[in-house]
Structure formats: C-alpha cells, structure tokens
Design a protein around this motif. Structure first.
Motif, PDB file in Angstrom:
ATOM      1  N   ALA A  24       0.826  -1.215   0.000  1.00 24.97           N
ATOM      2  CA  ALA A  24       0.000   0.000   0.000  1.00 24.97           C
ATOM      3  C   ALA A  24       0.860   1.264   0.000  1.00 24.97           C
ATOM      4  N   GLN A  25       1.958   1.246   0.751  1.00 28.44           N
ATOM      5  CA  GLN A  25       2.798   2.444   0.846  1.00 28.44           C
ATOM      6  C   GLN A  25       3.447   2.763  -0.492  1.00 28.44           C
ATOM      7  N   HIS A  84       0.825   3.901  -2.917  1.00 25.55           N
ATOM      8  CA  HIS A  84       0.344   5.244  -2.598  1.00 25.55           C
ATOM      9  C   HIS A  84       1.294   6.311  -3.124  1.00 25.55           C
ATOM     10  N   SER A  85       2.583   6.022  -3.110  1.00 24.60           N
ATOM     11  CA  SER A  85       3.572   7.005  -3.571  1.00 24.60           C
ATOM     12  C   SER A  85       3.454   7.274  -5.069  1.00 24.60           C
ATOM     13  N   ASN A 123      -5.409   8.498   0.909  1.00 27.01           N
ATOM     14  CA  ASN A 123      -4.333   8.226   1.853  1.00 27.01           C
ATOM     15  C   ASN A 123      -3.994   6.732   1.830  1.00 27.01           C
ATOM     16  N   LYS A 124      -2.939   6.359   2.600  1.00 23.20           N
ATOM     17  CA  LYS A 124      -2.457   4.979   2.559  1.00 23.20           C
ATOM     18  C   LYS A 124      -3.517   3.988   3.062  1.00 23.20           C
ATOM     19  N   GLU A 125      -4.264   4.380   4.101  1.00 26.02           N
ATOM     20  CA  GLU A 125      -5.283   3.489   4.633  1.00 26.02           C
ATOM     21  C   GLU A 125      -6.364   3.211   3.600  1.00 26.02           C
ATOM     22  N   VAL A 166      -5.949   3.365   0.347  1.00 24.65           N
ATOM     23  CA  VAL A 166      -5.340   2.529  -0.701  1.00 24.65           C
ATOM     24  C   VAL A 166      -5.357   1.062  -0.279  1.00 24.65           C
ATOM     25  N   TYR A 167      -5.014   0.817   0.977  1.00 25.81           N
ATOM     26  CA  TYR A 167      -4.975  -0.566   1.456  1.00 25.81           C
ATOM     27  C   TYR A 167      -6.380  -1.194   1.425  1.00 25.81           C
TER      28      TYR A 167
END
Length: 701
Positions: free
Chosen positions: A28-29, A32-33, A42-44, A46-47
C-alpha cells in the motif's frame, strides 16, 4: 463481466497502477507514492481498496500486504448448486471445476441454474469473479403450501434458499398440505421467485401423500403420458408366423422362472435340456422389450426419461406401462413370450463348449418363488426337483470360478415392510438370501458377461456399446477402510490387489450374519467406487470381469433395453448407427436416474421405519452402534432394523468428547466410551415420518 470499467474512480486508479507494475508486487505504501496527489487518497484508503480488489478476484496477494494483478481468468459454463450448509457453488463436472460463489453475485440465483462464470484460479482454489445467468430450466419442487388471506406461498422441502410465491391464489383448505409446483422465474427486483401449482398431494404424514411426495422429490412420475399408454394398449398378445419364423423356438424345452413371491413382472427365465450326446443346454431368456419399445417412440422417450423402475417401500413405479411391464413383456407362465436369449452348451464337466446369442420365443412351464425353488433344491422333493438341483450345481460351479478369479463377496441386506390393509407398517424383516437367489444371480451374471465380451471382441476397433463399469477403489479410501477394519479388530491386507481381494472375502465370511459387524460391510460398500453406465469399456472390479454390461432386466432398466437394441443391429447388420456421443449421454443420464431411484427407495424406507418405530415407544430395545459423531450416536435396533440418533445432549451421565481417530465418544469424567459395533439399550424418544427421522434415548442402567 466484472472488468475495470465497473470499478469506482479510486479503484480504477489503484488497479491501473498495479497493471503498469510489470515486475514483482506493490504494498500500500509503495502504491500510494505513485498515486497523483489530486486523487486525494491516503495509505489506509489505498490498502482498503487493494483488499476490495483482492476479494473481487482482480488482484493477487502472494504474501501478506503485497499485491499484484491477478492471473488470467477463464470463462466457463456450468450449473449453480447448494452445499448441505446452504452455500452457493459453481460446478462443472466435466472440467472438474468447483468454486464458491461470492455473496455479491448470488442475487437472483437458484439451484440448477445454468450460468457462465469468469473463474480466476489460484494455487489452492478457484475464485468466481463474475457470473451471468444463461438459462433457468423449468423444474418441479416438492414442499408444502402456506396460504393466508389472499397470499399463497410454497415452502420447498429441502435444498432451496427461498420460499416461492405462487402466481395464483390457492384455497385456504390446502394450507399446510404437501404439493408439487413448477418454478417459473425470479423477476428482477422481486423478493421471491414465482411458481405455479401443479398438484396438491395431500395432508403431510399420510401414506399416499408421502409416497407421492418422495416420487416427485426425486423426479419420478406415477402416471404415464397418454401417448405412451396408447402405444402400449395397441399391441396384440398374438404373434404372427412371420415373427415366430425369425426366431429360435424354445417352446418345447423346459423353461421356468424363479422370482420373489410378490413379483409382478418377470424379466428372465431359465431353460434346461439334456442333449443326445450327454451335453447340457442352458438358456438364459430375457424379455424382448425392444420388440415393443421402438426407438424414438413415445414409449421410448418416456423410458429414457425415467431410466429405471423405482421400488418404494409399498409400491413400484415402473419404467414401462403395466400393459408391457406386467403383461406382454413379462415372462409369465403358460403363455408364449418373445425373448432375447443367451444359450450355453456345456459338456459333462460343465465346461462351455458353445454360446448362442439371439432372439427366441419361449413358453414358461412353471413359475417358482425363491422359497419354492429352495425347498426343492434342499429336500429333493416336488416337481422339477431334479432339474433345479442340477441347475443349482452348475451355478455353484461357475460361482466358485468367479470367486477364484477374485470377485468380491457382498451380501446386501434388503429390508422389507409388512403392511396392514391400510398401508401401515406392522413389521420389518430382512429378506432371506437362498441358494436359489444365487442360482439366478449366477446365470444373469454369465449372460451379461457373455454379451459384453461378444460385442467387445467382435471388431477392431470395438463397436460402441453400453457397459456397466466399476472402478477399483481409490488408494486413499482403501487405506482408510484398512485402518477402520484394524480399529474394529478385523485387520485386512491391502499390499496388492490379489491379496486384498482374498483378505476382503475372508473378512466378509467372518462377519456374515453378525449385526455388530454389518457396519464393516456398509463401510466396505462406501469404500468402493460407484458402478456406473458408460459407453467406454472398463472392467468391473467387484465382479472381476474384464467385460460386463446390463442385459438381463430390460423391463426395469433402460440401459438393458438399449443393449438389446444395439446388440440386435450388431447380430443382423454387423454394426449399428447410434453415435458414440448419444450412447454416452444415455449412459450418464441412466447412472443419474439410478442414483435418484436409490435415494427415493431409501427415503421411502426411512419414512416407513419412522412410522413403525413410533408404534414401539416405551419399549426397551437392544441396538448396535452404527455411527459415532460429535453430535451423537447412531444406533440400529436389532429387532426392527430401524436406525436412529442418540443425541449427545440427551446423555446425562457425563460430558462426552468425540475422538475421530478412534471413531468413538468418551466421557470426560467417567472415561466411559461408545464405539462402533457396541451393543446398547435404547428407547424411542420421538419420530417424524414426514422428515424421516428417529431419535432414541440411551438406557444407561
């Protein structure tokens, strides 16, 4: 189909980035980038999106938190089914594909719907990622009516996920009655499917209602279409000289039938004569049903659809109308009847010197019940006793040869119900097996084998035909059976086939007649593969035959009728014109209908047994434990042969745990255990003949 254009805007962004990532995985990180800032994810988020895509089968998760685009999918057709737990699944038996259908795709689906699905395969299981309904075949269901005010609903008896709204009102006097309905459709946006009432069967619990219900539940009709009845009625019981001259005439040779005392149709007869040179001629004569049931006639279409006769606890549902099944095709005594025959010429050592196969005409001189034939074989008294004794001696000779070649000894237990004048069960008995049974069985096996061998070896490549196939048991199931036998104290050897066959037969001989050990035979039957019909020749493992078909019961089994039809073309023309694929389709349908008939017969027996055991409430009865599970003990009452459940919750002396490896329940405090084969004492707690269940209390003191 579910594709990226059906996704939300955010899901499409995440999916597109994964598509561009041709190597490895993204978490996810990292993903996200790569997302443009104006997407405002945000990352959450995306996950969570990655998990949604994963659940839809569009992305894989090779390791926790790392994702990649899912592997290619496959589009395949099949049917919808329900598991016993009520889960929707997709099945394609030919491709051996099975997959659970996610809840998001279940709306509007019904069992047996034909569907097209997109399957994504992983290493461990198949995932249905999209589904399209192709066809909803008309089908009939059995259940009961729920009528109130101006609303009429139908509640299916089993294996159906939802109640059905009837498309017309039903009189309130039928509320709660059992009925048959035809499913019409499940209109989009409606809460319930729609059906139409076909037949009101009657109040639940009544014999006629329940037997009609069982027949309908498993897809068997009690009556015949008018066109089929008219075809049967049109046949004459007289034969022209032209027809007789086309056949071998056996009418002056001693010919008899041996059947159950209550039999109404007679498929087979045996002829016997001594020849001038001292040799013996034995004929196996089978009803020539194919003379009457012509291919593509109304009778033929109905016989194919049924596939088999069905023997319920109190009645027979025949494959053919009574005019044929109990009349013209039945080899009744003292009348001429057309036959398809296999005739053996034996020398004085009973070795087969010649086999003739063809059509004949016979005249049975005597109808014996099994009991009458057995009495003459044992006592040597009565009419035709000498002929019966020699027929039995020859049969025993060939039975011995069969077992020497490795045939397995199975003695199935057949429960028969004695009924009063109102059709209520008053007694259940095990039908005795005599030498006379084995006599007839041996000659029928010989004829079936001879026909299959003749067809198989006649030409190269072999002519397409219908065979009866029985595969060897799967090694893992055989291993489980061996462990089970060892647990019961009767170890068997399975290191190779010959040793296994001998060890198995020795075991069956040891346990014969012991109610405590009949469970071993039932477990042995479950270990074996199911015998099926097939257009491809395979051997019959249980009988140890290389070639085997069903030829001897065309009144009650369609494959036998088909075998007659194909065989006659082969005898007269050298071949037949029926396509291999058509034979295979009939074989598969016949196997399916045979299984349904077995299930219907078992259901009718359970219904009658529940009614019988209801009459014995209050009695203390000796029983044998025939099954142990975590929820209770199954026990069969020795006197009445009824099996019921002792629920663990009803055993008050201790708390019990199920030890699966030893197939036993053990008390946590007392260490008292219950094993398969143990004798116990029980009382009837309750019965439900409609649901076909019996519950017992355990008598602990």
């Amino acid at each position: 189909m579910v594709q990226s254009n059906k996704l939300s805007f955010a899901e499409r962004i995440v999916y597109a980035i994964l598509e561009d990532n041709v190597k490895g995985t993204l978490n996810a990180q990292r993903l996200h980038s790569r997302i443009p800032r104006d997407a405002k994810l945000n990352k959450e988020q995306v996950y969570k999106i990655l998990l949604v895509l994963y659940n839809k089968g569009m992305v894989d998760q090779p390791s926790k938190g790392n994702f990649s685009i899912a592997k290619p999918t496959e589009t395949i057709e099949g049917i919808v089914d329900l598991t016993r737990r009520g889960d929707f699944v997709f099945k394609n038996d030919e491709a051996d594909i099975f997959a659970y259908i996610p809840e998001s795709l279940q709306r509007g689906l019904l069992p047996l719907d034909e569907v097209e699905v997109i399957i994504k395969k992983s290493r461990t299981k198949n995932h249905v990622v999209d589904l399209r309904l192709k066809q909803r075949k008309p089908r009939r269901l059995v259940g009961h009516l729920d009528v109130f005010r101006n609303h009429s609903f139908f509640i299916p008896s089993r294996d159906f996920p939802v109640d059905i709204k009837l498309n017309h009102s039903v009189d309130e006097e039928f509320d709660g009655f059992k009925a048959v309905i035809e499913l019409i459709d499940w209109p989009k946006g409606k809460k319930n499917p729609v059906g139409k009432l076909v037949q009101v069967l009657g109040p639940p619990g009544e014999t006629e209602t329940e037997m009609h219900s069982i027949a309908s539940e498993f897809g068997f009709e009690l009556s015949f279409p008018e066109e089929a009845e008219n075809e049967a009625a049109a046949f004459s019981d007289q034969f022209t000289n032209t027809e007789i001259n086309l056949r071998r005439d056996f009418r002056n040779i001693l010919c008899i039938t041996i059947d159950p005392a209550d039999a109404k149709d007679f498929d087979d007869a045996i002829s016997y004569q001594k020849l001038e040179n001292g040799h013996i001629e034995i004929g196996v004569h089978i009803a020539d049903v194919s003379h009457y049931v012509i291919e593509n006639s109304a009778l033929d279409h109905e016989a194919i659809k049924r596939g088999t006769s069905v023997y319920l606890a109190d009645r027979t549902i025949p494959m053919l109308p009574e005019k044929l099944s109990n009349g013209l095709c039945s080899l009744n005594p003292n009348v001429d009847r057309l036959s398809f025959s296999v005739v053996y010429t034996l020398d004085t050592d009973y070795k087969i010197k010649d086999t003739w196969i063809g059509k004949g005409i016979i005249h049975s001189k005597r109808r014996f019940s099994y009991e009458e034939a057995q009495e003459r074989i044992i006592s040597g008294q009565g009419d035709l006793q000498a002929e019966l004794k020699e027929l039995n001696k020859i049969a025993q000779h060939y039975e011995k040869i069969r077992f020497q070649r490795g045939a397995l000894r199975f003695e199935s237990k057949e429960i028969r119900f004695k009924l009063d004048n109102q059709g209520n069960p008053i007694e259940a008995t095990v039908r005795d097996r005599f030498e006379a049974h084995k006599l007839i069985e041996t000659y029928m096996l010989m004829a079936n084998q001879s026909v299959a061998e003749f067809v198989r070896l006649k030409e190269k490549p072999p002519i397409p035909f219908i065979y009866r196939s029985h595969d060897a048991p799967a090694p893992d199931r055989l291993m489980e059976f061996a462990k089970f036998c060892d647990l019961m104290g009767y170890p068997i050897q399975i290191e190779n086939e010959n040793v296994m066959r001998k060890s198995f037969n020795d075991l069956m001989a040891k346990i014969e007649g012991d109610p405590s050990l009949e469970i071993l035979q039932q477990m042995a039957i479950r270990t074996m593969a199911k015998a099926i019909y097939t257009s491809d020749k395979t051997s019959h493992f249980g009988l140890a035959f290389h070639y085997y078909t069903h030829f001897t019961s065309p009144i009650r089994r369609y494959p036998d009728l088909l075998a007659h039809r194909l065989l006659q073309h082969i005898l007269t023309e050298g071949n037949h014109t029926m396509p291999h694929a058509q034979i295979d389709a009939i074989a598969k349908h016949s196997s399916n209908m045979e299984q349904k008939a077995v299930e219907a017969e078992r259901a009718s027996s359970k219904h009658m047994m529940a009614r019988l055991m209801e009459q014995h409430k209050g009695e203390i009865l000796e029983a044998v434990i025939t099954g142990v599970t975590e929820w209770g003990i199954y026990a069969t009452v020795i006197k009445y042969h009824g099996e019921g459940l002792i629920r663990v919750s009803d055993i008050k002396s201790d708390k019990f745990q199920f030890i699966e490896s030893e197939k036993k329940l053990m008390g946590i405090r007392t260490r008292k255990s219950f094993h398969l084969g143990d004798r116990v004492w029980v009382k009837v707690k309750q019965t439900d003949a409609v649901k076909r269940i019996i519950d017992f209390y355990l008598i602990e003191n």
